[in-house]
Design an enzyme around this catalytic site. Structure first.
Site, PDB file in Angstrom:
ATOM      1  N   LYS A 152      51.948  -6.346  45.408  1.00 53.72           N
ATOM      2  CA  LYS A 152      52.800  -5.848  46.488  1.00 53.72           C
ATOM      3  C   LYS A 152      53.196  -6.983  47.419  1.00 53.72           C
ATOM      4  O   LYS A 152      54.340  -7.052  47.897  1.00 53.72           O
ATOM      5  CB  LYS A 152      52.067  -4.761  47.280  1.00 53.72           C
ATOM      6  N   HIS A 290      65.006   5.236   3.383  1.00 54.97           N
ATOM      7  CA  HIS A 290      65.506   6.160   4.403  1.00 54.97           C
ATOM      8  C   HIS A 290      64.460   7.211   4.769  1.00 54.97           C
ATOM      9  O   HIS A 290      64.748   8.400   4.859  1.00 54.97           O
ATOM     10  CB  HIS A 290      66.800   6.816   3.944  1.00 54.97           C
TER      11      HIS A 290
END
Length: 535
Positions: A152, A290
């Site tokens: 922070k 696929h």
């Protein structure tokens, strides 16, 4: 409630911040001594806790104990060490504000310009199989508080959460300090680090609830970090990336040994191939195109090279579709298997290991991607799928370890109970069917697929497709269907092709018609009572 608002005109510019005082508290001691050496040489005061302080002191470098700063010894078996105003005041003071600087001076608190912290090994403790009380003790409180406070206050403090960042921070110390850009980047990593940690804790609590037989969790937290940006997604106009989840042990954690970078579709197919290959107990290989299998097989009996045998048998199911396929093996890829693949175009091979001689053969196929699974690879316990505005969660569709015993309870509705070899083949086809997109029909002989029908919008078309692909091999094969036959026309296609036995869930309102067709043909049919849709 919102935090305090300050007049932006009160802030003084601060870019380069020299490092004079560092708070160091780490579980992972990798590179710690080298870092302490560099900080000491630069005249930085090291403030530390517990085993970290002892490691630095044993290496011969000066260290200030946190307790001497706070005036309070560690308490509650180490649960409280750094949670003190003289620590967090030094972390959170914004020295761009004269008032913060004044308050620190009045309270006799010295600021920190560097925090080096990594957190208790919570994930590792969970994975070790530890008891809940031991796991709870690895939920770090002071560590995340320090990390978040420093992050922070990135305008004034550099926060380092990984030994990988030590070389860069050492270079900055030697160069006179950290700049704002560097501190902001470190802060971003720090918040991601604590978010990942908290996600692991939250997930453990959620899974503990599940293991107690309670309903699926009311709250689900998922945290992932980007592993790589991909060239594109499923299609070239779509962006794509792969992310790793906390505690993951899957395809995302595999090591790429050679070849072009993996694509979005490569990852999807490789994961589908693993799903198919690892359902089998014997050395097995699955070939995927696929996201659907074009061949799955276990090794032939008494094969000299079981994994190479499994591959050849899987390839024989549909050699045309196998072109450009993705292969998964549930055992080490051998030289023989590599030689068999020399003239077969393959996109990806994923396996737990590769023989050195096999890797030498694959070097000639520079575009072939080789993925080595992590040693702790495991199938997922839960499936998650995104839908618009939310997600779906379900138990993963897994087979029991002792499926042979389960199969003894299948309901025989037509024909005679087959011998052990035929039952083994039926079990193989039933397991292989789970890896095929619905509607799924699998024809198999000798624990190898010979025809696969998948993804059709009706089951009779899947039956026709499986028979067409099997050709003459359909005669004498066994068949598996992932869900019940709604009409007798589907199984009739299989019966006309000479299928010798069928396994399916049952449960259709027309089961009687389906059973009658099987009995008329003199074919064995089992109902499992359980379906395996895979959408």
């Amino acid at each position: 409630m919102a935090g305090p608002r300050l007049d932006s005109s009160l802030y003084r510019h601060r870019d380069l911040v020299p490092i004079r005082r560092a708070l160091v508290s780490v579980s992972d001691k990798t590179g710690l001594v080298e870092l302490a050496e560099a900080l000491t040489e630069a005249g930085v005061e090291i403030v530390s806790t517990g085993s970290t302080a002892q490691t630095v002191r044993d290496a011969g470098y000066p260290v200030t104990d946190v307790a001497s700063v706070t005036g309070v010894d560690e308490m509650l078996d180490g649960r409280v060490k750094t949670l003190h105003p003289k620590i967090h005041g030094g972390l959170l003071a914004d020295l761009r504000l004269e008032d913060h600087e004044r308050q620190l001076a009045e309270l006799g608190i010295a600021p920190f310009e560097l925090v080096v912290a990594n957190l208790y090994p919570f994930v590792e403790t969970v994975e070790s199989g530890a008891e809940p009380d031991e796991i709870v003790e690895q939920i770090d409180i002071g560590g995340p508080s320090m990390v978040r406070a420093a992050a922070k206050n990135y305008a004034n403090v550099a926060i380092v959460v990984s030994p990988e960042a030590y070389p860069a921070i050492i270079a900055s110390v030697k160069a006179g300090g950290t700049d704002l850009t560097q501190r902001r980047e470190l802060a971003a990593r720090a918040f991601s680090h604590t978010a990942t940690y908290d996600t692991a804790v939250a997930q453990w609590f959620a899974e503990s609830t599940l293991s107690d037989g309670v309903d699926l969790p009311a709250h689900l937290t998922i945290k992932a970090e980007r592993l790589a940006t991909l060239r594109y997604g499923e299609n070239s106009h779509q962006r794509g990336a792969i992310y790793t989840r906390t505690g993951g042990h899957g395809i995302a954690q595999a090591t790429q040994l050679q070849g072009k970078e993996m694509s979005y579709n490569n990852y999807v197919d490789a994961d589908a191939a693993l799903r198919a290959a690892y359902d089998m107990v014997l050395p097995s290989v699955a070939i995927i195109k696929h996201a659907n299998p074009c061949g799955i097989a276990t090794t032939a009996p008494n094969a000299l090279d079981p994994i190479a045998s499994a591959h050849l048998r899987a390839h024989e199911c549909d050699p045309v579709s196998a072109y450009g396929g993705v292969i998964a093996a549930n055992g080490t890829v051998t030289l023989k298997m590599a030689e068999n693949l020399k003239d077969i175009f393959t996109e990806v091979i994923v396996a737990p290991d590769f023989e050195p001689a096999a890797l030498e053969v694959f070097k000639a196929k520079k575009n072939l991607r080789l993925l080595q699974l992590p040693s702790d690879w495991q199938q997922e316990r839960m499936d998650i799928r995104l839908v618009s505005g939310g997600l779906l969660l379900q138990d993963a569709d897994r087979f029991p370890d002792d499926i042979v015993s389960v199969a003894k309870n299948w309901e025989l509705v037509s024909g005679e109970r087959p011998d052990d070899a035929a039952m083994e083949n039926l079990i193989f086809s039933w397991k292989a069917c789970r890896a095929v997109k619905s509607n799924a029909i699998v024809l198999a002989k000798d624990n190898a697929t010979v025809g696969v029908g998948m993804g059709q919008v009706n089951r009779v078309d899947s039956c026709r497709l499986a028979v067409e692909r099997a050709g003459a091999r359909a005669a004498g094969s066994v068949a598996a269907s992932d869900a019940f036959f709604p009409f007798a026309d589907g199984p009739q296609v299989l019966l006309d092709a000479g299928v010798s036995a069928i396994v399916q869930p049952g449960g259709s309102v027309r089961d009687g018609e389906v059973i009658d067709a099987a009995r008329k043909a003199g074919v064995t049919m089992f109902f499992t009572g359980e379906r395996h849709f895979f959408h």
